[in-house]
Design a protein around this motif. Sequence first.
Motif, PDB file in Angstrom:
ATOM      1  N   VAL A 170      48.494 -40.793 -14.732  1.00 22.21           N
ATOM      2  CA  VAL A 170      47.127 -40.962 -14.228  1.00 22.21           C
ATOM      3  C   VAL A 170      46.682 -42.406 -14.381  1.00 22.21           C
ATOM      4  O   VAL A 170      46.179 -43.026 -13.428  1.00 22.21           O
ATOM      5  N   THR A 203      40.717 -39.356 -17.337  1.00 18.93           N
ATOM      6  CA  THR A 203      39.866 -38.380 -18.013  1.00 18.93           C
ATOM      7  C   THR A 203      40.745 -37.229 -18.482  1.00 18.93           C
ATOM      8  O   THR A 203      41.857 -37.021 -17.974  1.00 18.93           O
ATOM      9  N   HIS A 241      46.238 -44.822 -11.095  1.00 18.54           N
ATOM     10  CA  HIS A 241      44.874 -44.943 -10.590  1.00 18.54           C
ATOM     11  C   HIS A 241      43.957 -45.876 -11.383  1.00 18.54           C
ATOM     12  O   HIS A 241      42.862 -46.181 -10.932  1.00 18.54           O
ATOM     13  N   SER A 247      42.008 -47.315 -15.147  1.00 17.12           N
ATOM     14  CA  SER A 247      41.231 -46.813 -16.275  1.00 17.12           C
ATOM     15  C   SER A 247      40.100 -45.880 -15.858  1.00 17.12           C
ATOM     16  O   SER A 247      39.793 -44.904 -16.554  1.00 17.12           O
ATOM     17  N   ARG A 248      39.474 -46.179 -14.740  1.00 16.96           N
ATOM     18  CA  ARG A 248      38.324 -45.391 -14.305  1.00 16.96           C
ATOM     19  C   ARG A 248      38.677 -43.925 -14.089  1.00 16.96           C
ATOM     20  O   ARG A 248      37.829 -43.035 -14.265  1.00 16.96           O
ATOM     21  N   TRP A 249      39.916 -43.652 -13.730  1.00 17.45           N
ATOM     22  CA  TRP A 249      40.325 -42.285 -13.390  1.00 17.45           C
ATOM     23  C   TRP A 249      40.896 -41.526 -14.584  1.00 17.45           C
ATOM     24  O   TRP A 249      41.200 -40.338 -14.459  1.00 17.45           O
ATOM     25  N   ALA A 254      41.383 -34.974 -15.536  1.00 18.00           N
ATOM     26  CA  ALA A 254      42.374 -35.471 -14.576  1.00 18.00           C
ATOM     27  C   ALA A 254      43.795 -35.186 -15.057  1.00 18.00           C
ATOM     28  O   ALA A 254      44.672 -34.843 -14.257  1.00 18.00           O
TER      29      ALA A 254
END
Length: 201
Positions: free
Chosen positions: A22, A32, A26, A28-30, A35
């Motif tokens: 992940v 979670t 994608h 750092s923002r993605w 995710a």
Amino acid sequence: MEFASSVIDGRRLVIVDGAITVLGSHGSRWLTHRAVDQLLGLPEGSTSNYYRTRQALEAAIFVRVCEVDIISIRMVHEKASLYPSDGQGALAIFRDLLSLTSTTQEGILRQRARLEVFLAATNRPNLFELVNIHRREMREALGKVLEAVGLPLSASKLLALEAFTQGLIVDACLHHPKPEPLVLDEALSCYGEFFGALKDH
């Protein structure tokens, strides 16, 4: 040369490898917990059961990436006797290490994830401390490989070599999957002069 066994195993290993995918794919923002659960097809909440906070997940990611890189260093170290005992041997070592760690899709994802954690650590003291611990372990492992081919380096010179190598890794991450073939060749050719300047007498 001894290497510690993995401190991440079982379900934790599956989750951390998913988190690396992940983060490396994608950014750092993605990253979670949800995710990671979705990527792995796990029930919601599975990742948070093992890593309660984002910082705990980032720390595990960094530990895992370093473990894989250490394995690559070990693979090269085990055949150190096959390399020339000079600067050319050091060049061959770095070409092999970069091939193992920074040219495959999986390797690029791991290196991108590691760089994301580097950036996050600048604002998080506990994570920054962990990052520095594992960076030191990596330098020490690499130092032993170079020593095996007749290129012992001081701690300060290993730091300089690390900085030089980080640039190549970043370049590989930026250009993948369309690498600039001459960049690596030209950069590695500079290692000859670099090693000559670094070598302790």
